[in-house]
Design a protein around this motif. Structure first.
Motif, PDB file in Angstrom:
ATOM      1  N   LEU A 135      18.775  63.848  65.930  1.00 51.49           N
ATOM      2  CA  LEU A 135      18.990  62.407  65.965  1.00 51.49           C
ATOM      3  C   LEU A 135      20.474  62.115  65.922  1.00 51.49           C
ATOM      4  O   LEU A 135      21.245  62.828  65.279  1.00 51.49           O
ATOM      5  CB  LEU A 135      18.327  61.744  64.755  1.00 51.49           C
ATOM      6  CG  LEU A 135      16.830  61.992  64.584  1.00 51.49           C
ATOM      7  CD1 LEU A 135      16.354  61.329  63.297  1.00 51.49           C
ATOM      8  CD2 LEU A 135      16.062  61.475  65.772  1.00 51.49           C
ATOM      9  N   CYS A 136      20.860  61.012  66.568  1.00 50.91           N
ATOM     10  CA  CYS A 136      22.238  60.548  66.418  1.00 50.91           C
ATOM     11  C   CYS A 136      22.464  60.174  64.954  1.00 50.91           C
ATOM     12  O   CYS A 136      21.687  59.411  64.382  1.00 50.91           O
ATOM     13  CB  CYS A 136      22.506  59.332  67.303  1.00 50.91           C
ATOM     14  SG  CYS A 136      24.103  58.554  66.955  1.00 50.91           S
ATOM     15  N   PRO A 137      23.499  60.727  64.313  1.00 48.98           N
ATOM     16  CA  PRO A 137      23.715  60.434  62.888  1.00 48.98           C
ATOM     17  C   PRO A 137      24.065  58.969  62.634  1.00 48.98           C
ATOM     18  O   PRO A 137      23.982  58.497  61.503  1.00 48.98           O
ATOM     19  CB  PRO A 137      24.873  61.361  62.505  1.00 48.98           C
ATOM     20  CG  PRO A 137      25.530  61.714  63.785  1.00 48.98           C
ATOM     21  CD  PRO A 137      24.479  61.652  64.861  1.00 48.98           C
ATOM     22  N   ARG A 138      24.461  58.251  63.677  1.00 49.24           N
ATOM     23  CA  ARG A 138      24.855  56.854  63.465  1.00 49.24           C
ATOM     24  C   ARG A 138      23.727  55.871  63.760  1.00 49.24           C
ATOM     25  O   ARG A 138      23.441  54.990  62.965  1.00 49.24           O
ATOM     26  CB  ARG A 138      26.090  56.527  64.314  1.00 49.24           C
ATOM     27  CG  ARG A 138      27.348  57.142  63.704  1.00 49.24           C
ATOM     28  CD  ARG A 138      28.548  56.957  64.605  1.00 49.24           C
ATOM     29  NE  ARG A 138      28.460  57.839  65.778  1.00 49.24           N
ATOM     30  CZ  ARG A 138      29.287  57.775  66.809  1.00 49.24           C
ATOM     31  NH1 ARG A 138      30.223  56.865  66.839  1.00 49.24           N
ATOM     32  NH2 ARG A 138      29.160  58.617  67.809  1.00 49.24           N
ATOM     33  N   CYS A 139      23.066  56.016  64.934  1.00 49.37           N
ATOM     34  CA  CYS A 139      22.050  55.017  65.276  1.00 49.37           C
ATOM     35  C   CYS A 139      20.632  55.558  65.113  1.00 49.37           C
ATOM     36  O   CYS A 139      19.664  54.792  65.163  1.00 49.37           O
ATOM     37  CB  CYS A 139      22.248  54.504  66.693  1.00 49.37           C
ATOM     38  SG  CYS A 139      21.785  55.676  67.974  1.00 49.37           S
ATOM     39  N   GLY A 140      20.475  56.865  64.918  1.00 46.01           N
ATOM     40  CA  GLY A 140      19.146  57.418  64.706  1.00 46.01           C
ATOM     41  C   GLY A 140      18.367  57.660  65.983  1.00 46.01           C
ATOM     42  O   GLY A 140      17.208  58.053  65.932  1.00 46.01           O
ATOM     43  N   PRO A 147      21.803  60.467  75.996  1.00 45.98           N
ATOM     44  CA  PRO A 147      22.848  59.985  75.098  1.00 45.98           C
ATOM     45  C   PRO A 147      22.554  58.566  74.627  1.00 45.98           C
ATOM     46  O   PRO A 147      22.008  57.767  75.374  1.00 45.98           O
ATOM     47  CB  PRO A 147      24.109  60.036  75.958  1.00 45.98           C
ATOM     48  CG  PRO A 147      23.718  60.508  77.304  1.00 45.98           C
ATOM     49  CD  PRO A 147      22.239  60.730  77.349  1.00 45.98           C
ATOM     50  N   CYS A 148      22.902  58.277  73.408  1.00 42.17           N
ATOM     51  CA  CYS A 148      22.722  56.920  72.895  1.00 42.17           C
ATOM     52  C   CYS A 148      23.964  56.111  73.233  1.00 42.17           C
ATOM     53  O   CYS A 148      24.872  56.576  73.915  1.00 42.17           O
ATOM     54  CB  CYS A 148      22.491  56.952  71.391  1.00 42.17           C
ATOM     55  SG  CYS A 148      23.866  57.663  70.489  1.00 42.17           S
ATOM     56  N   ALA A 149      24.048  54.903  72.702  1.00 38.07           N
ATOM     57  CA  ALA A 149      25.146  54.007  73.059  1.00 38.07           C
ATOM     58  C   ALA A 149      26.343  54.164  72.131  1.00 38.07           C
ATOM     59  O   ALA A 149      27.287  53.394  72.204  1.00 38.07           O
ATOM     60  CB  ALA A 149      24.645  52.563  73.034  1.00 38.07           C
ATOM     61  N   CYS A 150      26.314  55.158  71.257  1.00 44.24           N
ATOM     62  CA  CYS A 150      27.360  55.266  70.236  1.00 44.24           C
ATOM     63  C   CYS A 150      28.658  55.870  70.767  1.00 44.24           C
ATOM     64  O   CYS A 150      29.665  55.849  70.086  1.00 44.24           O
ATOM     65  CB  CYS A 150      26.883  56.105  69.060  1.00 44.24           C
ATOM     66  SG  CYS A 150      25.554  55.316  68.153  1.00 44.24           S
ATOM     67  N   GLY A 151      28.629  56.458  71.936  1.00 45.60           N
ATOM     68  CA  GLY A 151      29.851  57.040  72.468  1.00 45.60           C
ATOM     69  C   GLY A 151      30.112  58.429  71.911  1.00 45.60           C
ATOM     70  O   GLY A 151      29.175  59.098  71.473  1.00 45.60           O
TER      71      GLY A 151
HETATM   72 ZN   LIG Z   1      23.789  56.776  68.433  1.00 45.40          ZN
END
Ligand SMILES: [Zn+2]
Ligand SMILES: [Zn+2]
Length: 181
Positions: A135-140, A147-151
């Motif tokens: 999981l993305c550690p920032r948005c989950g 890829p998520c939107a966190c960059g």
């Molecule tokens: Zn993310």
């Protein structure tokens, strides 16, 4: 489930050192859980073993099979699989310590052996797939879905900050060299 499902009559076997007896049993054992991984209460467990009469007891060799459910340790997705746990154990009168199982009367109880084998065989940190990206550690978000939107990773930002410190003469470090003139 019958309480005697896992009981094996061994009177004749115990009288003949060297004799063998093949047993196959299936049934449920109730839930077996280690942290997040478990054999569900309704999972069908099968025990396929050969009992051998040895001096001082009965050796049980074979496999215990069942199914498990848990969650991927990286992405927390529900997952499951099968267990086939090898067993080689000794039952003896007065047993029941770390190395042996108790043998009393004319019945041998396969249930504790099956439970122990499955508990030992449960995967403690399963993955949904070897290369699960978690999981993305920032948005989950599940990174397996793209890829998520966190960059960029947060690590990139930290390194950039360090680079900034290194190139800033006011941020400490050695003073510029002075010539001996
Ligand atoms: Zn993310
Ligand atoms: Zn995963």
């Amino acid at each position: 489930m019958s309480a005697t499902r896992w009981q094996v009559p061994v009177t004749a076997l115990r009288r003949a050192v060297g004799a063998r007896q093949r047993e196959e049993r299936t049934g449920t054992l109730g839930e077996l859980r280690v942290v997040e991984t478990r054999v569900p209460a309704d999972a069908v467990t099968s025990v396929e073993v050969v009992l051998s009469a040895v001096v001082g007891g009965i050796e049980v060799v074979g496999t215990v099979g069942s199914t498990w459910r848990g969650v991927c340790r990286r992405c927390l997705r529900p997952i499951g699989g099968s267990i086939v746990a090898p067993v080689r154990e000794l039952y003896r009168p007065g047993g029941g310590d770390d190395d042996t199982y108790p043998l009393g009367g004319d019945q041998l109880d396969l249930e504790p052996l099956a439970r122990d084998a499955l508990l030992l065989g449960l995967p403690l940190a399963p993955l949904c797939r070897e290369d699960c990206r978690g999981l993305c550690p920032r948005c989950g978000a599940e990174l397996a879905d793209g890829p998520c939107a966190c960059g960029p990773e947060p690590a990139d930002a930290r390194w950039a900050a360090l680079d900034g410190l290194r190139s800033d003469p006011g941020a400490g470090g050695l003073p510029p060299p002075v010539g001996n003139g």
